[in-house]
Design a protein around this motif. Structure first.
Motif, PDB file in Angstrom:
ATOM      1  N   LEU A  49       1.795   2.772  -3.504  1.00 27.21           N
ATOM      2  CA  LEU A  49       1.034   3.331  -4.308  1.00 27.21           C
ATOM      3  C   LEU A  49       0.902   4.762  -4.198  1.00 27.21           C
ATOM      4  O   LEU A  49       1.046   5.329  -3.250  1.00 27.21           O
ATOM      5  CB  LEU A  49      -0.450   2.725  -4.135  1.00 27.21           C
ATOM      6  CG  LEU A  49      -0.590   0.985  -4.316  1.00 27.21           C
ATOM      7  CD1 LEU A  49      -1.916   0.864  -3.747  1.00 27.21           C
ATOM      8  CD2 LEU A  49      -0.441   0.948  -5.602  1.00 27.21           C
ATOM      9  N   ASP A  50       0.590   5.419  -5.251  1.00 31.18           N
ATOM     10  CA  ASP A  50       0.644   6.994  -5.263  1.00 31.18           C
ATOM     11  C   ASP A  50      -0.589   7.506  -4.957  1.00 31.18           C
ATOM     12  O   ASP A  50      -1.575   6.766  -5.459  1.00 31.18           O
ATOM     13  CB  ASP A  50       1.115   7.368  -6.704  1.00 31.18           C
ATOM     14  CG  ASP A  50       2.765   7.366  -7.356  1.00 31.18           C
ATOM     15  OD1 ASP A  50       3.134   7.031  -6.097  1.00 31.18           O
ATOM     16  OD2 ASP A  50       2.849   7.324  -8.221  1.00 31.18           O
ATOM     17  N   THR A  51      -0.713   8.569  -4.211  1.00 32.17           N
ATOM     18  CA  THR A  51      -1.844   8.998  -3.654  1.00 32.17           C
ATOM     19  C   THR A  51      -2.304   9.971  -4.761  1.00 32.17           C
ATOM     20  O   THR A  51      -1.321  10.690  -5.765  1.00 32.17           O
ATOM     21  CB  THR A  51      -1.813   9.722  -2.346  1.00 32.17           C
ATOM     22  OG1 THR A  51      -1.030  10.772  -2.308  1.00 32.17           O
ATOM     23  CG2 THR A  51      -1.351   8.463  -1.387  1.00 32.17           C
ATOM     24  N   PRO A  52      -3.520  10.349  -4.863  1.00 34.81           N
ATOM     25  CA  PRO A  52      -3.915  11.372  -5.910  1.00 34.81           C
ATOM     26  C   PRO A  52      -3.236  12.747  -5.637  1.00 34.81           C
ATOM     27  O   PRO A  52      -2.800  13.599  -6.743  1.00 34.81           O
ATOM     28  CB  PRO A  52      -5.361  11.978  -5.568  1.00 34.81           C
ATOM     29  CG  PRO A  52      -5.997  10.459  -4.936  1.00 34.81           C
ATOM     30  CD  PRO A  52      -4.940  10.030  -4.107  1.00 34.81           C
ATOM     31  N   LYS A  53      -2.877  13.114  -4.452  1.00 42.91           N
ATOM     32  CA  LYS A  53      -1.782  14.463  -4.483  1.00 42.91           C
ATOM     33  C   LYS A  53      -0.336  14.022  -4.842  1.00 42.91           C
ATOM     34  O   LYS A  53      -0.030  15.103  -5.448  1.00 42.91           O
ATOM     35  CB  LYS A  53      -1.932  14.786  -2.803  1.00 42.91           C
ATOM     36  CG  LYS A  53      -1.253  15.918  -2.611  1.00 42.91           C
ATOM     37  CD  LYS A  53      -1.128  16.365  -1.057  1.00 42.91           C
ATOM     38  CE  LYS A  53      -0.614  17.654  -0.781  1.00 42.91           C
ATOM     39  NZ  LYS A  53      -0.548  18.245   0.663  1.00 42.91           N
ATOM     40  N   VAL A  54       0.101  13.064  -4.869  1.00 49.00           N
ATOM     41  CA  VAL A  54       1.337  12.676  -5.234  1.00 49.00           C
ATOM     42  C   VAL A  54       1.208  12.781  -6.751  1.00 49.00           C
ATOM     43  O   VAL A  54       2.034  13.423  -7.742  1.00 49.00           O
ATOM     44  CB  VAL A  54       2.048  11.330  -4.732  1.00 49.00           C
ATOM     45  CG1 VAL A  54       3.237  10.932  -5.361  1.00 49.00           C
ATOM     46  CG2 VAL A  54       2.267  11.451  -3.324  1.00 49.00           C
ATOM     47  N   ARG A  55       0.269  12.180  -7.345  1.00 43.42           N
ATOM     48  CA  ARG A  55       0.168  12.056  -8.793  1.00 43.42           C
ATOM     49  C   ARG A  55      -0.182  13.299  -9.365  1.00 43.42           C
ATOM     50  O   ARG A  55       0.611  13.880 -10.655  1.00 43.42           O
ATOM     51  CB  ARG A  55      -1.011  11.257  -9.403  1.00 43.42           C
ATOM     52  CG  ARG A  55      -0.966   9.611  -8.976  1.00 43.42           C
ATOM     53  CD  ARG A  55      -1.995   8.805  -9.412  1.00 43.42           C
ATOM     54  NE  ARG A  55      -2.232   9.031 -10.910  1.00 43.42           N
ATOM     55  CZ  ARG A  55      -1.379   8.408 -11.787  1.00 43.42           C
ATOM     56  NH1 ARG A  55      -0.532   7.438 -11.513  1.00 43.42           N
ATOM     57  NH2 ARG A  55      -1.495   8.601 -12.873  1.00 43.42           N
ATOM     58  N   LYS A  56      -0.947  14.368  -8.742  1.00 49.04           N
ATOM     59  CA  LYS A  56      -1.031  15.583  -9.138  1.00 49.04           C
ATOM     60  C   LYS A  56       0.593  16.393  -9.192  1.00 49.04           C
ATOM     61  O   LYS A  56       0.811  17.143 -10.072  1.00 49.04           O
ATOM     62  CB  LYS A  56      -1.993  16.490  -8.315  1.00 49.04           C
ATOM     63  CG  LYS A  56      -2.290  17.708  -8.607  1.00 49.04           C
ATOM     64  CD  LYS A  56      -3.266  18.332  -7.678  1.00 49.04           C
ATOM     65  CE  LYS A  56      -3.594  19.694  -8.158  1.00 49.04           C
ATOM     66  NZ  LYS A  56      -4.754  20.555  -7.241  1.00 49.04           N
ATOM     67  N   PRO A 106       0.735  -1.133  -0.117  1.00 49.36           N
ATOM     68  CA  PRO A 106       0.006   0.027  -0.031  1.00 49.36           C
ATOM     69  C   PRO A 106       0.897   1.376   0.010  1.00 49.36           C
ATOM     70  O   PRO A 106       0.423   2.300  -0.651  1.00 49.36           O
ATOM     71  CB  PRO A 106      -0.978  -0.133   1.307  1.00 49.36           C
ATOM     72  CG  PRO A 106      -0.880  -1.719   1.532  1.00 49.36           C
ATOM     73  CD  PRO A 106       0.617  -2.135   1.048  1.00 49.36           C
ATOM     74  N   LEU A 107       1.998   1.193   0.588  1.00 51.15           N
ATOM     75  CA  LEU A 107       2.799   2.477   0.622  1.00 51.15           C
ATOM     76  C   LEU A 107       3.476   2.784  -0.532  1.00 51.15           C
ATOM     77  O   LEU A 107       3.874   3.949  -0.985  1.00 51.15           O
ATOM     78  CB  LEU A 107       3.975   2.088   1.846  1.00 51.15           C
ATOM     79  CG  LEU A 107       3.495   1.888   3.215  1.00 51.15           C
ATOM     80  CD1 LEU A 107       4.824   1.616   4.024  1.00 51.15           C
ATOM     81  CD2 LEU A 107       2.719   3.101   3.494  1.00 51.15           C
TER      82      LEU A 107
END
Length: 326
Positions: free
Chosen positions: A74-81, A71-72
């Protein structure tokens, strides 16, 4: 003829027996409903124990999954942005280093600066129009011919000045700045006339009786001519600096031939050849003529193409061949 025997009336005992028979008959027709049986609880397995057992089981499962780092990763939406913004900034920076983009940015900025300078110069000359009209009218009556024609003095001088400034500015952008003392003197004459006609009526010896001299009056009327002088002097210098900008190597086949004859270039400086070098190049051209690679009456353009040199060098080689032939 027979006589009907009367039916005897039922007794209460007969009614009771009939109802009992009816109940037994209905009981046989209706299925029996099983009574609710309460579950038998095992000793110690109360609801509280069951909740605690479920909590302990969940804790063991979570402990086994806690060591997994999937799980760690994976990119969160904020990281992808943020990654998208960083990639976009990187591409924009790379594009900004492209010679074509740098040339486009310089041309856009140059156009903006020229427009701002010319608008400022026009407003400055328009500001001084009132002062020149006051000087040229010499106290003429309102709306008289002298008063009306006095408004035309500054516009025709401004148009002549803008003609000279515009020509110098345009040629400076083309890499051919006009270096002429005559044009500089013409600009100086126009600006001096504008400056003098704005200031003269407000000098101490030109003021009418009873009107005190003020420095603010002088400053207010020299503001327009001063701005005009500054723009006229600075604009050709700024445009010449833009014309000398080096935007990087020019891709061959996109912007035309590699060599630009008789035009100063900051992209490539032609090598200066000595007389001995010219003679050596001439001997090389003679050998090409002997081998049939070049015609006997070879011109400067063919020499430049064969030797891959500048046009000035090609002309020098051509002249050296002509001298040696005679």
């Amino acid at each position: 003829m027979s006589i009907a025997t009367p039916t005897p009336e039922p007794t209460p005992e007969d009614i009771s027996r009939g109802l009992a028979e009816l109940e037994r008959h209905l009981g046989k027709q209706t299925p029996a409903v099983a009574p609710k049986v309460r579950p038998i609880e095992v000793s110690g397995e109360t609801k509280r124990v069951q909740r605690l057992r479920a909590e302990v089981t969940e804790a063991h499962l979570l402990a086994g999954l806690q060591d997994d780092d999937a799980p760690l990763m994976l990119d969160t939406p904020k990281v992808r942005k943020r990654r998208k913004a960083a990639r976009e900034a990187s591409r924009l920076h790379e594009l900004a280093q492209d010679p074509a983009m740098r040339a486009w940015q310089a041309a856009r900025m140059l156009r903006l600066l020229v427009v701002v300078a010319m608008v400022s110069l026009t407003l400055a000359l328009a500001w001084s129009t009132a002062g020149v009209q006051h000087f040229a009218s010499e106290g003429a009556t309102l709306w008289s011919p002298s008063w009306v024609f006095a408004w035309l003095v500054e516009p025709f001088m401004s148009m002549a000045l803008l003609f000279v400034v515009g020509a110098r500015a345009y040629l400076a952008t083309r890499g051919q700045p006009i270096v002429s003392r005559t044009l500089v003197r013409i600009e100086g004459v126009f600006l001096a006339l504008t400056f003098g006609m704005n200031v003269w009526p407000y000098l101490p010896w030109s003021l009418p009786e009873g009107k005190a001299f003020t420095v603010s009056g002088i400053v207010l009327h020299i503001l327009g001519p001063s701005i005009a002088v500054a723009i006229v002097i600075a604009l050709p210098i700024v445009l010449s600096a833009f014309a000398r900008l080096d935007h990087g190597p020019i891709s061959k086949g996109v912007t035309g031939p590699e060599y630009r004859p008789n035009m100063p270039s900051t992209y490539r400086a032609e090598h200066t050849y000595s007389s001995a070098d010219i003679d050596a190049l001439a001997a090389r051209v003679r050998q090409m003529i002997a081998d049939g690679e070049l015609p006997a009456d070879v011109g400067a353009a063919s020499i430049r193409k064969a030797l891959r040199c500048g046009m000035d060098t090609a002309r020098a080689v051509r002249d050296a061949l002509a001298e040696q032939a005679t």
